[in-house]
Design an enzyme around this catalytic site. Sequence first.
Site, short mmCIF file in Angstrom:
data_model
loop_
_atom_site.label_atom_id
_atom_site.label_comp_id
_atom_site.label_asym_id
_atom_site.label_seq_id
_atom_site.Cartn_x
_atom_site.Cartn_y
_atom_site.Cartn_z
N ASP A 56 -18.70 72.04 -37.77
CA ASP A 56 -19.24 70.94 -36.98
C ASP A 56 -20.67 71.15 -36.48
O ASP A 56 -21.31 70.20 -36.08
CB ASP A 56 -18.29 70.51 -35.85
CG ASP A 56 -17.82 71.68 -35.02
OD1 ASP A 56 -18.02 72.81 -35.47
OD2 ASP A 56 -17.27 71.45 -33.94
N HIS A 144 -15.95 75.73 -28.44
CA HIS A 144 -15.20 76.43 -29.49
C HIS A 144 -16.21 77.19 -30.36
O HIS A 144 -17.39 76.81 -30.42
CB HIS A 144 -14.37 75.44 -30.31
CG HIS A 144 -15.18 74.41 -31.03
ND1 HIS A 144 -15.85 73.39 -30.40
CD2 HIS A 144 -15.44 74.26 -32.35
CE1 HIS A 144 -16.46 72.65 -31.29
NE2 HIS A 144 -16.24 73.15 -32.47
N HIS A 145 -15.75 78.26 -30.98
CA HIS A 145 -16.59 79.20 -31.75
C HIS A 145 -17.47 80.08 -30.86
O HIS A 145 -18.34 80.79 -31.37
CB HIS A 145 -17.51 78.50 -32.78
CG HIS A 145 -16.85 77.59 -33.75
ND1 HIS A 145 -15.50 77.63 -34.02
CD2 HIS A 145 -17.34 76.59 -34.55
CE1 HIS A 145 -15.20 76.70 -34.92
NE2 HIS A 145 -16.30 76.06 -35.25
N GLY A 443 -21.18 97.99 -53.22
CA GLY A 443 -19.82 98.24 -53.70
C GLY A 443 -18.72 97.55 -52.92
O GLY A 443 -17.69 98.15 -52.63
N ASP A 473 -7.59 93.60 -61.37
CA ASP A 473 -6.65 92.73 -60.65
C ASP A 473 -6.72 92.94 -59.14
O ASP A 473 -6.61 91.99 -58.36
CB ASP A 473 -5.22 92.94 -61.17
CG ASP A 473 -4.79 94.40 -61.21
OD1 ASP A 473 -5.64 95.29 -61.00
OD2 ASP A 473 -3.59 94.66 -61.45
N ASN A 500 -4.52 96.53 -64.39
CA ASN A 500 -4.05 97.93 -64.41
C ASN A 500 -3.30 98.27 -63.12
O ASN A 500 -3.30 99.40 -62.67
CB ASN A 500 -5.21 98.90 -64.69
CG ASN A 500 -6.39 98.64 -63.78
OD1 ASN A 500 -6.26 97.97 -62.76
ND2 ASN A 500 -7.53 99.19 -64.12
N GLY A 502 -3.41 97.65 -59.75
CA GLY A 502 -3.85 98.16 -58.45
C GLY A 502 -5.28 98.64 -58.43
O GLY A 502 -6.10 98.28 -59.28
N GLU A 506 -9.76 103.81 -56.75
CA GLU A 506 -9.29 104.59 -55.61
C GLU A 506 -8.25 105.62 -56.01
O GLU A 506 -8.22 106.72 -55.46
CB GLU A 506 -8.78 103.65 -54.52
CG GLU A 506 -9.97 102.93 -53.91
CD GLU A 506 -9.59 101.91 -52.87
OE1 GLU A 506 -10.51 101.24 -52.39
OE2 GLU A 506 -8.41 101.78 -52.55
#
Lengths: 597, 597
Positions: A56, A144-145, A443, A473, A500, A502, A506
């Site tokens: 808004d 608001h906000h 990254g 994925d 693959n 996951g 990591e």
Amino acid sequence: MSTQPEASLQAEVNRLRLQLESLQVKDGSEPIALGNYLLARLEQLKVTKMFGVPGDFNLGFLDLVEDHPTIDWVGNCNELNAAYAADGYARVKEHSIGVVLTTFGVGELSAINGIAGAFSEMVPVLHIAGVPSTTQQKTKPMLHHTLGDGRYDAYIKAAENFTISQAILTDANTAAAEIDRILTDCMTRARPVYLTLPTNLVFEKISSERLKIPLSRLPPPNDPDVEAFVLDEIAKLVDEAADDVVILVDACAIRHDLRSEVNELITKTGFPVFSAPMGKTAVSEKYERYGGIYVGSISHPDIKEKVESAKLILSVGSLKSDFNTGNFTYSIPPSRTIELHSDHTKVQFAAFPGIGMKELLPLLTERLQPCSAAARKIPVPDFTAIVPNEANDVISQAWFWPKMGTFFKPQDVVIAETGTSSFGILDVPLPEKSVFVSQILWGSIGWTIGSTLGAAFAARDIGLNRTILFIGDGSLQLTVQELSVMLRHGLKPIIFVLNNSGYTIERFLHGKHRKYNDISNWKWTSLLGVLGDEDGTLSKSYTVKSKAELEALLEDAAFARADKIQLVEVMMPMHDAPRALVQQAELSGKTNAYVAI
Amino acid sequence: MSTQPEASLQAEVNRLRLQLESLQVKDGSEPIALGNYLLARLEQLKVTKMFGVPGDFNLGFLDLVEDHPTIDWVGNCNELNAAYAADGYARVKEHSIGVVLTTFGVGELSAINGIAGAFSEMVPVLHIAGVPSTTQQKTKPMLHHTLGDGRYDAYIKAAENFTISQAILTDANTAAAEIDRILTDCMTRARPVYLTLPTNLVFEKISSERLKIPLSRLPPPNDPDVEAFVLDEIAKLVDEAADDVVILVDACAIRHDLRSEVNELITKTGFPVFSAPMGKTAVSEKYERYGGIYVGSISHPDIKEKVESAKLILSVGSLKSDFNTGNFTYSIPPSRTIELHSDHTKVQFAAFPGIGMKELLPLLTERLQPCSAAARKIPVPDFTAIVPNEANDVISQAWFWPKMGTFFKPQDVVIAETGTSSFGILDVPLPEKSVFVSQILWGSIGWTIGSTLGAAFAARDIGLNRTILFIGDGSLQLTVQELSVMLRHGLKPIIFVLNNSGYTIERFLHGKHRKYNDISNWKWTSLLGVLGDEDGTLSKSYTVKSKAELEALLEDAAFARADKIQLVEVMMPMHDAPRALVQQAELSGKTNAYVAI
């Protein structure tokens, strides 16, 4: 870095000089709504798309955007994706900028990771936040906000950490100069800037006088005496090296608009040339004197040997982050290095602040051109990617990336998500005039879905070929809804989803068999149908589970034509990773090791 | 607000006193890994779920979380959704806190809008950021996820704007005290706090001594003399008002843990009681002396008349934001108002800092109990929602919300997205012991998908009934992927998707027929199948296009049982809105008007 404020000042001086010269036309200018002044500046910068989400405090300005003849409102699903899109747009549409519009507080904070990424990776993005009226900014009602405690400046304080300059508009009389100041910073310093647009100023009429003079992109001029000295020093070192020189091109050659100057340098001198990961496609990867990607100790052995044994390395626009240097394993001593940067030059151990490469490079090319005959005799490793012969039908990482190399065409935009994709693509030469997009320093996973949206718009604007994304994925789940916006605007990227199971990058860093690296499996091939392709005519989705299936798809002319948005789910083993990622993870593991319990 | 630092100090003093008393057991304590110390504290606070996204700077800590017997890792699709989930969890699981874990830079910045929302709305959330090692924090290498310029403190500076206190861990010896300090602040001040957890400290062994003493939630005690004076003043005013008193309950009665004290007050005195929107369900909406929602000039006329004509208004925990007050249209002069707050009291024009309602309220109840007989004679408007008889079969807003009122059951958790839903639900009385969740001050669209995830976990923990969400199609697109996480964890919310083709609240604020308020239409009923319900056994989806279809669904016992996750697409007209929203938009429009062009 220290001289960058000078760069802005100089650009403003240049602009003011031009404006002074045009004083005779001053009286004829028409008043213009402040919001339209901003849009006119963006139009001059060839901006055709504005990303963001309505709220808004920005709806009034959106009326002007919607009514603008050449700037289209994109309307993203959320603000982070919108910021990513503005970043991707700016990367591909060089000489323009990306623009993202959000609303006060909730919207702008949702975008802040995208803005910080543009800062980190040096991408010119304008972040416009629609904010309450100047009166409300003073009386600070509990709107608001807001944070509920009257701190109307909290979002500005947050933005200051991630933008190179800010304009907090409070007065229509100074607004045009403020807008021009930050847009100039945005372009000349290649970093995001932040603008607050109060609801009551959007339609205020201001002078359009300044619009007659386009904003200047010129960096500050080099001091001629210092520049001449630097050129002599470099020439001397090249001479001493008996022409055993290699050129290493990196991120800032792209970000600071050096493509053509670098191309002149390498083609006129003939020295062997290599890229860092973030410099990939700064120079053509099909150029005969191009040797591939140098990334410290995780480079291919012949590239590593060639670069590190050269008597002199001419480094253009380097950015020495962990993933861009094989975890800081460059083996190039400063005594054999010349570094050219946007705002300074280093010759061995000596720094020359204020000597920027934009002006220096053409002079250097001229100076070194006589070396050409000798330079061309230096052998260059052959940069090719051979598709390996593997006995089984599993789509391995080692097979997949070279195979994809056969699919790319000139002027494709190739985007690789951080992780498996950004490492896997490194060893694959891309075609002539293709554009490589990745976020190797920042990254932020999920970034490529937003940036593909922006990149695809930019590619359409400037007549590039297909936009091709590689994403895992896990990463796709962060920002998936933006596929819907691609559909709505008729964009036609090809999206390879590496399924693959996951967060593979990591798993290689830590927790290979941990559940926290697992994700839900989605019906990827039904996704586009759900997200807006109601009758199935706008998109096509595929699953490939074997080498044969992928090969067949890549050879299908209809697929390769990319005349609708296409999603390809590629089934790959969970614990497979590209060579470079495995090596990077081993090196990172050494510095980030967790003490075992 | 000014005395809140005193609240933390006092709580720490209380804690230290308890610890001193227990010195005799000091020698028996076992060393514990720092990460496990943190988890032990969270376990004491009855935290059972940790929200977040893995990243390479938090993977070590995640090993400890995954191995913890009573705290589960949720694994969200992205960090903003995770922060929203932590917020929703904390709101429903009172006396606990929400916890979100992210990684350095990219992750924590993505979450920051969610954290700011928890600050604004006063929700206790702990944000843990996994960060580089203490050595790297000093040497500042150009790691991925950095800004590339060595500013390792930029994310901390950003977090300081949106959290009430921060612990930047640098030393294992002080870590336990630091963790305890911010957790105490989090609970006693009901605001988010920020903790950085460097990779190398996670497994450092520290003393577990402090764990023997639970953290204190006690607010600082009131000064007895001032308190007695305040009680006299209030009693005098009640007496002067000849018992014509109404009680108005608002947000802070919930946030500062006053439910039982308020319930004692209203049942023992019998004064008529009303709620502000943010106080909805702080007291039972089925209570015979409850009159409904007061929201300034957009209240129902009989509620407005009753509240504004009372001789004295006893306001408990008020929070006077625009959407919570009918755009600041309270018509209650201070001369007729007593305001009770967590850390101060106001009697007419006089402020009494440090006199908090947690201790004051029970004394006040005792004092006012004799008014009961007279108070119960004051009439209270009947708060019911009548389903209107409409001639057509269109699902109008006016029909939908009262109809939904017939579907709710005791102990349901009812969640309403900002916009059509948060306004529409106001006029509907919710059943006994139900919990209403909305974000009326912060108003970040998309928030309810994340918060529903967290709320559903919390509801399961504490044995509440169904979790029922109302959200528009526009808002759902921002955060849609989190539905996948609900599926993975076997949560069973009922999700009503109000399909009204875009951002309806914004159409009423500005741009009724503008394209920027349009969104793509999705195949909502296929969504859950794509996002993880592979064989269709975990979820069920429906579309209802008419009153008859919705009625039939609501009467279906299998549907009402909610034994799987269910999504109901409700087709509603684009330009219809609840009464309260229309009126709020008219009032907002007057203050935020854009100058027409």
